[in-house]
Design a protein around this motif. Sequence first.
Motif, PDB file in Angstrom:
ATOM      1  N   VAL A 159       0.533  -1.460   0.106  1.00 37.48           N
ATOM      2  CA  VAL A 159       0.011   0.427  -0.036  1.00 37.48           C
ATOM      3  C   VAL A 159       0.857   1.359   0.275  1.00 37.48           C
ATOM      4  CG1 VAL A 159      -1.424   1.618   1.196  1.00 37.48           C
ATOM      5  CG2 VAL A 159      -1.862  -1.266   0.859  1.00 37.48           C
ATOM      6  N   VAL A 160       2.124   1.544   0.967  1.00 34.53           N
ATOM      7  CA  VAL A 160       3.017   2.364   1.067  1.00 34.53           C
ATOM      8  C   VAL A 160       3.936   2.572   0.855  1.00 34.53           C
ATOM      9  CG1 VAL A 160       0.959   2.893   3.012  1.00 34.53           C
ATOM     10  CG2 VAL A 160       3.746   1.644   3.344  1.00 34.53           C
ATOM     11  N   GLY A 161       4.564   1.248   0.070  1.00 36.88           N
ATOM     12  CA  GLY A 161       5.604   1.685  -0.462  1.00 36.88           C
ATOM     13  C   GLY A 161       6.633   0.812   0.828  1.00 36.88           C
ATOM     14  N   ALA A 162       8.012   1.310   0.327  1.00 40.45           N
ATOM     15  CA  ALA A 162       9.307   0.685   1.646  1.00 40.45           C
ATOM     16  C   ALA A 162       9.725   1.591   2.430  1.00 40.45           C
ATOM     17  CB  ALA A 162      10.289   0.697   0.859  1.00 40.45           C
ATOM     18  N   VAL A 163       8.423   1.877   3.648  1.00 38.33           N
ATOM     19  CA  VAL A 163       8.936   3.112   4.641  1.00 38.33           C
ATOM     20  C   VAL A 163       9.424   2.079   5.984  1.00 38.33           C
ATOM     21  CG1 VAL A 163       7.051   3.704   7.065  1.00 38.33           C
ATOM     22  CG2 VAL A 163       6.750   4.065   4.625  1.00 38.33           C
ATOM     23  N   GLY A 164      11.023   2.774   6.295  1.00 36.22           N
ATOM     24  CA  GLY A 164      11.770   1.330   6.954  1.00 36.22           C
ATOM     25  C   GLY A 164      11.499   2.271   8.117  1.00 36.22           C
ATOM     26  N   PHE A 165      11.970   1.026   9.315  1.00 39.28           N
ATOM     27  CA  PHE A 165      12.467   1.635  10.858  1.00 39.28           C
ATOM     28  C   PHE A 165      11.377   1.759  11.756  1.00 39.28           C
ATOM     29  CE2 PHE A 165      16.023   3.311   8.012  1.00 39.28           C
ATOM     30  CZ  PHE A 165      17.069   2.337   8.035  1.00 39.28           C
ATOM     31  N   VAL A 166       9.988   1.412  11.248  1.00 43.47           N
ATOM     32  CA  VAL A 166       8.745   1.518  12.384  1.00 43.47           C
ATOM     33  C   VAL A 166       9.122   0.611  13.311  1.00 43.47           C
ATOM     34  CG1 VAL A 166       6.717   1.275  12.073  1.00 43.47           C
ATOM     35  CG2 VAL A 166       7.708   2.738  10.500  1.00 43.47           C
ATOM     36  N   GLY A 167       8.775  -0.474  12.962  1.00 44.17           N
ATOM     37  CA  GLY A 167       9.496  -1.968  14.126  1.00 44.17           C
ATOM     38  C   GLY A 167      10.551  -1.796  14.539  1.00 44.17           C
ATOM     39  N   LEU A 168      11.460  -1.188  13.985  1.00 43.53           N
ATOM     40  CA  LEU A 168      12.792  -0.597  14.432  1.00 43.53           C
ATOM     41  C   LEU A 168      12.563   0.018  16.201  1.00 43.53           C
ATOM     42  CD1 LEU A 168      16.170  -1.313  14.989  1.00 43.53           C
ATOM     43  CD2 LEU A 168      16.431   0.291  13.876  1.00 43.53           C
ATOM     44  N   LEU A 169      12.051   0.883  15.786  1.00 41.96           N
ATOM     45  CA  LEU A 169      11.976   2.325  16.463  1.00 41.96           C
ATOM     46  C   LEU A 169      10.737   2.072  17.483  1.00 41.96           C
ATOM     47  CD1 LEU A 169      12.022   5.458  14.052  1.00 41.96           C
ATOM     48  CD2 LEU A 169      13.266   5.331  16.099  1.00 41.96           C
ATOM     49  N   VAL A 170       9.590   1.090  17.012  1.00 44.26           N
ATOM     50  CA  VAL A 170       8.806   1.680  18.151  1.00 44.26           C
ATOM     51  C   VAL A 170       8.890   0.038  19.243  1.00 44.26           C
ATOM     52  CG1 VAL A 170       5.852   0.504  18.417  1.00 44.26           C
ATOM     53  CG2 VAL A 170       7.084   1.801  16.438  1.00 44.26           C
ATOM     54  N   ARG A 171       9.721  -1.013  18.129  1.00 44.47           N
ATOM     55  CA  ARG A 171       9.728  -2.577  19.615  1.00 44.47           C
ATOM     56  C   ARG A 171      10.499  -2.291  20.739  1.00 44.47           C
ATOM     57  NH1 ARG A 171      13.608  -5.113  21.599  1.00 44.47           N
ATOM     58  NH2 ARG A 171      13.245  -7.442  22.090  1.00 44.47           N
ATOM     59  N   TYR A 172      11.509  -0.727  20.494  1.00 43.95           N
ATOM     60  CA  TYR A 172      12.667  -0.542  21.248  1.00 43.95           C
ATOM     61  C   TYR A 172      11.981   0.486  22.479  1.00 43.95           C
ATOM     62  CZ  TYR A 172      17.125   1.577  23.809  1.00 43.95           C
ATOM     63  OH  TYR A 172      17.892   1.338  24.044  1.00 43.95           O
ATOM     64  N   ILE A 199      10.520   9.648   9.136  1.00 40.03           N
ATOM     65  CA  ILE A 199      10.951   8.138   9.534  1.00 40.03           C
ATOM     66  C   ILE A 199      11.923   8.055   9.441  1.00 40.03           C
ATOM     67  CG2 ILE A 199      10.056   6.144  10.137  1.00 40.03           C
ATOM     68  CD1 ILE A 199       7.202   6.234   9.299  1.00 40.03           C
ATOM     69  N   ALA A 200      12.599   8.371   8.425  1.00 39.66           N
ATOM     70  CA  ALA A 200      14.463   7.040   7.878  1.00 39.66           C
ATOM     71  C   ALA A 200      15.379   8.812   9.020  1.00 39.66           C
ATOM     72  CB  ALA A 200      14.463   7.493   6.489  1.00 39.66           C
ATOM     73  N   LEU A 201      15.079   9.721   9.388  1.00 42.84           N
ATOM     74  CA  LEU A 201      15.642  10.795   9.537  1.00 42.84           C
ATOM     75  C   LEU A 201      15.542  10.872  11.658  1.00 42.84           C
ATOM     76  CD1 LEU A 201      14.109  14.410   8.100  1.00 42.84           C
ATOM     77  CD2 LEU A 201      16.911  13.378   7.694  1.00 42.84           C
ATOM     78  N   LEU A 202      14.546   9.503  11.686  1.00 45.85           N
ATOM     79  CA  LEU A 202      14.589   9.207  12.768  1.00 45.85           C
ATOM     80  C   LEU A 202      15.018   7.831  12.939  1.00 45.85           C
ATOM     81  CD1 LEU A 202      11.141  10.099  14.302  1.00 45.85           C
ATOM     82  CD2 LEU A 202      12.825  11.257  14.988  1.00 45.85           C
ATOM     83  N   GLY A 203      14.915   6.715  12.827  1.00 42.47           N
ATOM     84  CA  GLY A 203      15.563   5.621  12.525  1.00 42.47           C
ATOM     85  C   GLY A 203      17.609   5.555  11.746  1.00 42.47           C
ATOM     86  N   VAL A 204      17.266   5.963  11.570  1.00 44.80           N
ATOM     87  CA  VAL A 204      19.188   5.848  10.580  1.00 44.80           C
ATOM     88  C   VAL A 204      19.855   6.200  11.809  1.00 44.80           C
ATOM     89  CG1 VAL A 204      21.060   6.846   9.102  1.00 44.80           C
ATOM     90  CG2 VAL A 204      18.280   6.520   8.036  1.00 44.80           C
ATOM     91  N   PRO A 205      20.073   7.430  12.226  1.00 41.72           N
ATOM     92  CA  PRO A 205      20.470   7.621  14.064  1.00 41.72           C
ATOM     93  C   PRO A 205      20.261   6.561  15.389  1.00 41.72           C
ATOM     94  CG  PRO A 205      19.612  10.246  12.931  1.00 41.72           C
ATOM     95  CD  PRO A 205      18.543   8.379  12.367  1.00 41.72           C
ATOM     96  N   PHE A 206      18.672   6.514  15.259  1.00 37.27           N
ATOM     97  CA  PHE A 206      19.045   5.219  15.901  1.00 37.27           C
ATOM     98  C   PHE A 206      19.357   3.859  15.794  1.00 37.27           C
ATOM     99  CE2 PHE A 206      15.154   1.673  17.649  1.00 37.27           C
ATOM    100  CZ  PHE A 206      16.432   2.485  19.844  1.00 37.27           C
ATOM    101  N   PHE A 207      19.397   3.178  14.159  1.00 32.18           N
ATOM    102  CA  PHE A 207      19.776   2.235  13.836  1.00 32.18           C
ATOM    103  C   PHE A 207      21.739   2.262  14.431  1.00 32.18           C
ATOM    104  CE2 PHE A 207      21.866  -0.579  10.165  1.00 32.18           C
ATOM    105  CZ  PHE A 207      21.875  -1.397  10.873  1.00 32.18           C
TER     106      PHE A 207
END
Length: 321
Positions: A242-255, A302-310
């Motif tokens: 539906v939305v394409g490749a939205v990444g890092f959601v699971g990584l950020l939220v589960r933590y 979301i990647a702006l948050l996800g990449v540094p967090f990863f």
Amino acid sequence: MKLVSTEAAVQEPRMRSRPLAATLILAGGLAALAIGIALSVSFGAADIRFAAVWEAILRYDADVTQHQIIQELRLPRVVGGAIIGASLAVAGAIMQGMTRNPLADSSLLGLHAGAGLAVALCFAFFPALPYMYVMLAPFLGAGAALTALFSALGEGISLYFNIGQDLAFWFAGGIAGIKRDQLEAVSPWIAAALIGAIALGRSITMLSLGEDIARGLGLRTGAVKAAGAAVVLVLAGAAVSVVGAVGFVGLLVRYAARRLVGVDYRWIISCSAVLGALLVVFADLAARMVDPPYETPTGAVIALLGVPFFLFLARKETKEL
């Protein structure tokens, strides 16, 4: 090596879980989500009053332009964003629980790359295929976890068939183009998968303690892993279609969920669903405020948050090895 008895292993999740915190997060998160949805529906290229939003929902009039904008464009967008956020967050939580890997996420383990290859093949070889059938392709492609190979193949196909612009929009990840018929197609699958995820919560908790301990507690680890993998594939495949490749959601939220509610995945999964919906809804709202009236892909925000967090998590895990 320090030995842990199975009795202690059973007690550990119970002792370290925080049901009161989880209840507060669920209640507060749902309230914040309602506010976010209201703001998102009202805000856009043409701002719409809250009163008009309620009128469009409760007394829809097809002859009123604002009602059409709300019902056909904005409501599917924001509701779809909440559903997709919940799906990606829960998929990430299950993957991390089963693998005991805090870096596990559908976007990082190749599910998005496989889905991208499937979409590239559809665009290249079946350009006239109805979009509802194109949406099925990511379900099949998401079953693979060979990121580098499938990314290279997808990029090669896009260059050869000159479909780079179509794929670029898809890979950027955004919820602006969500349509009502898309939601109607994927919502039953997502709802069933979310119910399945919640039902697996206790088993995922035991599995997260280690496979040997889980077997000692009588858990059929093979069956749980198969069921968990099926749930992840449905959730990730539906979201990506539906939305394409939205990444890092699971990584950020589960933590965040694990830090807040403890190690019991019955709470982690339910809180991840709410927090994931919140993340995507407010990220989309922020994306529309970057350069109005132009759209910034939600995935980029979301990647702006996800990449540094990863990178932070990867550095932390390296130090602990």
